[in-house]
Write a protein that holds these residues in place. Structure first.
Motif: not given
Length: 448
Positions: A135-136, A153, A158, A178-180, A182, A197-199, A327
């Motif tokens: 992740c970022q 993960r 997560d 969280t789903q995914d 970030f 979380d993810t965007c 993006n």
């Protein structure tokens, strides 16, 4: 305001040491260490390949150079120039490398995020941490250097693991809602960990050091969510920038929203000062200057561009985002608090030429700077509320509550400033372009 000569640079890799005594820069596979005051070369190191990342140790005694293509990290000692260390991850590859807070361990993330390898410079021991999440922003250290949080993960879920940095023992391990996941970031006081979380899902979770979920914040659903976050230096505020072109401020007592800042394309409030950069030679009228005359007089080159105060309403240059691309250039992509917690600077990516400066004490918009070119980078002075901005041309822009000034860097040729970094004293700032860098020396202003 004075400028050094231009020096060669590659990869925008130029950094002041934490103690403020040295400046490191890279030219292809060479690492150049300069004295900050004289800019004389103190050390010249040759690496095995082109350097892609550099980082100083916290005590400024070592510097690491990562060559991701080769899977190699080389470490150089400033005290013992003959000593050096090479870490080869071999077939595991390398995608990220960083120092631990003690400056004696290096954390390497292997390709495909299979594991993190912790290398000790003191004992030459190696330990492994499994399941790091790709992740970022997956690793975060507390400011005092005692704890590390790691996003993981496993089994399609997560998790966060908290480690004690002194011996790398696991302190806590818990799953996150969280789903995914970030990114993660500690509050400056090290008491609260923000997890977002993810965007695709607007959700930010706040955890205590013992793994308790303190609060969950969601502003809306079924739309692109969080794009950037920033803690205030006092840890009292958490600013969340999102794709809906707003910044929401949470407070540290209830973790509820206290206000939200909108970024419309038209400024209508007559109390907001809008500085507009114009390309012309100003006639110097001391009474009409929006910044101290001394600041103008100290730069002979500011005549090529200056700021005018615009009358509201002002329409800012708006770029319509391409909705069917990944993006999209929309939402709050950059935000940063000033060191004294008084101001927040933001950039809305679909109004790319404007910097918005918010008064945090009054929770309202204070100033908008509209530049001729898109904002590439901005950074606050570490000692006082003064913002340096660059826009990919050969000028550096400075804003403080006293006003703002545009300064032409007196260099021959094409010097396009893409990034900048302040010296820890606030007396100078390094201006970085694709192929060169220079140091800008500022007069010390009296802080009132």
């Amino acid at each position: 305001m004075n400028f050094s000569e231009l020096f060669k640079l590659s990869g925008l890799l130029g950094k002041f040491s934490p103690d403020g005594k040295r400046l490191a820069s890279c030219v292809q596979y060479r690492l150049v260490i300069r004295d900050v005051n004289t800019l004389q070369i103190l050390q010249l190191y040759t690496c095995l390949d082109q350097i892609q990342y550099i980082e100083w140790s916290s005590d400024s005694l070592f510097i690491l150079c990562a060559m991701y293509k080769r899977g190699i990290v080389q470490v150089w000692s400033l005290e013992q120039p003959d000593w050096h260390c090479k870490i080869d991850e071999g077939s595991a590859g390398l995608v990220a490398s960083c120092w631990s807070p003690d400056g004696r361990h290096i954390l390497n993330t292997t390709e495909f995020h299979l594991r993190i390898t912790v290398w000790s410079l003191c004992t030459k021991s190696v330990s492994y941490i499994k399941y790091p999440k790709a992740c970022q922003q997956g690793i975060a250290f507390t400011k005092d250097g005692r704890y590390m949080a790691l996003a993981e993960r496993r089994d399609c879920k997560d998790f966060i693991s908290l480690f004690v940095c002194s011996d790398w023992q696991l302190l806590r391990h818990f799953d996150t809602e969280t789903q995914d996941l970030f990114g993660i970031e500690w509050a400056p006081n090290g008491c609260v960990l923000a997890v977002w979380d993810t965007c695709l899902e607007y959700k930010i979770l706040l955890y205590s050091l013992d793994g308790r979920l303190l609060s969950t914040y969601r502003a809306y659903e079924w739309s692109l969510g969080i794009k950037s976050i920033a803690w205030s230096p006092s840890s009292q505020f958490l600013a969340i920038g999102s794709y809906d072109e707003k910044v929401r401020i949470l407070n540290h007592v209830t973790w509820k929203k206290i206000t939200e800042f909108e970024h419309p394309a038209t400024i209508t409030n007559p109390k907001t000062i809008v500085y507009k950069e114009v390309e012309k030679s100003p006639s110097v009228d001391a009474e009409r200057l929006s910044f101290p005359p001394r600041a103008l007089a100290s730069s002979l080159f500011s005549t090529q561009s200056k700021y005018d105060i615009s009358q509201v309403p002002v329409s800012l240059q708006y770029v319509k985002p391409i909705a069917d691309r990944a993006n999209p250039k929309i939402g709050i992509g950059m935000l940063a608090f000033s060191t004294d917690n008084c101001f927040l600077a933001t950039r809305n990516d679909n109004i790319p030429n404007a910097v918005w400066i918010w008064d945090i004490q009054k929770l309202k918009l204070f100033v908008v700077l509209e530049q001729l070119c898109a904002i590439q980078s901005f950074q606050w002075d570490p000692r006082q509320p003064r913002l340096a901005i660059c826009t990919g041309n050969s000028k550096v822009y400075l804003w403080s509550p006293a006003g703002c000034v545009s300064v032409q860097v007196p260099m021959e040729g094409d010097f396009q400033i893409l990034s900048l970094c302040w010296h820890s004293s606030g007396d100078s700032v390094a201006l970085l372009s694709k192929d060169n860098f220079c140091v800008c020396y500022l007069e010390r202003e009296e802080v009132k």
